[in-house]
Design an enzyme around this catalytic site. Structure first.
Site, short mmCIF file in Angstrom:
data_model
loop_
_atom_site.label_atom_id
_atom_site.label_comp_id
_atom_site.label_asym_id
_atom_site.label_seq_id
_atom_site.Cartn_x
_atom_site.Cartn_y
_atom_site.Cartn_z
N ASP A 58 -3.83 9.87 1.67
CA ASP A 58 -4.09 10.69 2.91
C ASP A 58 -3.40 12.41 2.43
O ASP A 58 -3.12 13.05 3.16
CB ASP A 58 -2.79 10.35 3.87
CG ASP A 58 -3.05 8.88 4.35
OD1 ASP A 58 -2.11 8.31 4.74
OD2 ASP A 58 -4.45 8.54 4.56
N1 LIG Z 1 -7.07 6.21 -2.33
C1 LIG Z 1 -6.87 6.24 -1.13
N2 LIG Z 1 -7.18 5.18 -0.40
C2 LIG Z 1 -7.11 5.09 1.18
C3 LIG Z 1 -6.73 6.42 1.59
C4 LIG Z 1 -6.45 7.63 0.97
O1 LIG Z 1 -6.09 8.71 1.36
N3 LIG Z 1 -6.69 7.64 -0.23
N4 LIG Z 1 -6.68 6.48 3.08
C5 LIG Z 1 -6.27 5.15 3.84
C6 LIG Z 1 -6.28 4.81 5.25
N5 LIG Z 1 -4.56 4.88 5.70
C7 LIG Z 1 -4.33 5.82 6.40
O2 LIG Z 1 -4.99 6.62 6.93
C8 LIG Z 1 -3.92 3.87 5.09
C9 LIG Z 1 -4.38 2.65 5.16
C10 LIG Z 1 -3.51 1.72 4.42
C11 LIG Z 1 -2.34 1.89 3.89
C12 LIG Z 1 -1.37 0.88 3.58
O3 LIG Z 1 -0.15 1.01 3.20
N6 LIG Z 1 -1.98 -0.47 3.16
C13 LIG Z 1 -1.53 -1.58 2.74
C14 LIG Z 1 -2.22 -2.96 3.30
C15 LIG Z 1 -1.99 -2.75 4.91
C16 LIG Z 1 -2.57 -4.07 5.28
O4 LIG Z 1 -3.16 -4.92 4.71
O5 LIG Z 1 -2.88 -4.12 6.64
C17 LIG Z 1 -2.08 -1.61 1.05
O6 LIG Z 1 -2.99 -1.05 0.96
O7 LIG Z 1 -1.08 -2.05 0.39
C18 LIG Z 1 -1.89 3.00 4.25
C19 LIG Z 1 -2.73 4.01 4.64
C20 LIG Z 1 -7.53 4.28 3.30
N7 LIG Z 1 -7.41 4.11 1.74
#
Ligand SMILES: Nc1nc2c(c(=O)[nH]1)N[C@@H](CN(C=O)c1ccc(C(=O)N[C@@H](CCC(=O)O)C(=O)O)cc1)CN2
Length: 286
Positions: free
Chosen positions: A231
């Protein structure tokens, strides 16, 4: 003005006198009619200069590759330009990644189906099966690639394989998985995410809960290019709405979803229409 004959020239260079005259004079010398010209100087005392022109190509006196070659040899070196030309009739291929929330995905599918987004949708990929029927009802291929802790690398590789050659840019429509460096790198400045907060506030997962617990009086949504850092990429579009102590978390989410879908659609349209120049970790959006 027909998209079938419209070209777009985007330029970034150190600001100095003579840029507009040189560019417009070059295009005029090749029988080009300029329809729009937008420019921005980051600092009147001598920062960067940004320009976007749209021009018509029917009476071009040389081929498009020859025009690009001549511009790259005659004009660009004089001003140390970074530049690119897009042809509006070359429709970009958009791929959409989604998890379970459908509002941003459906907004894009609906606007695309009405011809409001001048691109093609090559596929939707989701880590959940829920939205298959909705996506296929628009005639768009749907791929379900489940993600669990143990298979994230394989899942990311499978997505990259599906996208290879099939996506000019990727949209994360409330896709809730963090993309690794090996995914982001090949799509630098070509992955658009919708974050459900007014960045830089409330980065990461569950921003509405963060906002509720902070007692905010506005909520927001932010569309940004994705970088490896979560983000933190260049912001493309944002919007906000007023809230009060009467809003619980579900009420914040209900109101926020309308913001998210509009902000993402506006950002995608700007990207598709070649209106965005990335300047470091900021954008110029014409
Ligand atoms: N490299 C990036 N990947 C993603 C970004 C980014 O800016 N850089 N934005 C996210 C979207 N997002 C908020 O907008 C977000 C999505 C997911 C997570 C998170 O903590 N996900 C967990 C799993 C959650 C689940 O399984 O329900 C994880 O990945 O471990 C935080 C922010 C999309 N990707």
């Amino acid at each position: 003005m027909s998209l079938e004959t419209t070209a777009r020239l985007l330029i970034t260079c150190p600001d100095k006198p003579g840029i507009v005259a040189a560019v417009t004079g070059f295009l005029y010398s090749h029988n080009v009619n300029i329809n729009t010209l937008d420019q921005h100087s980051s600092d009147p005392e001598g920062g960067n200069f940004f320009m976007r022109l749209e021009f018509q190509t029917p009476h071009l006196d040389i081929s498009k590759p020859a025009l690009e070659k001549a511009f790259g040899e005659v004009v660009a070196p004089r001003f140390d330009m970074h530049w690119r030309i897009h042809y509006a009739w070359e429709r970009k291929k958009m791929a959409i990644l989604v998890s379970r929330w459908d509002h941003c995905l459906l907004e894009l599918l609906w606007r695309w189906s009405r011809g409001e987004l001048h691109c093609d949708i090559s596929m939707v990929i989701s880590n959940h099966p829920d939205l298959r029927e909705a996506v296929e009802s628009f005639g768009v291929p749907f791929h379900h690639i489940p993600i669990i802790k143990e298979n994230r690398h394989e899942a990311d590789q499978a997505m990259l394989k599906l996208l290879d050659g099939q996506a000019d840019f990727v949209v994360l429509a409330r896709y809730m998985q963090i993309l690794p460096k090996e995914f982001v790198a090949p799509y630098s400045r070509r992955i658009i995410n919708i974050h459900h907060s007014f960045l830089p506030a409330f980065i990461g997962a569950d921003p509405y809960r963060q906002a509720y617990e902070r007692g905010v009086k506005i909520i927001g949504a932010t569309a940004h290019y994705v970088t490896e850092e979560l983000d933190a990429g260049p912001i493309i579009e944002q919007d906000v709405a007023r809230v009060s102590h009467r809003y619980n978390i579900e009420a914040l989410k209900d109101l926020g979803r309308d913001l998210e879908r509009q902000v993402l659609a506006r950002a995608v349209r700007c990207h598709v229409d070649d209106r965005i120049i990335v300047d470091g970790n900021k954008t110029v959006v014409f």
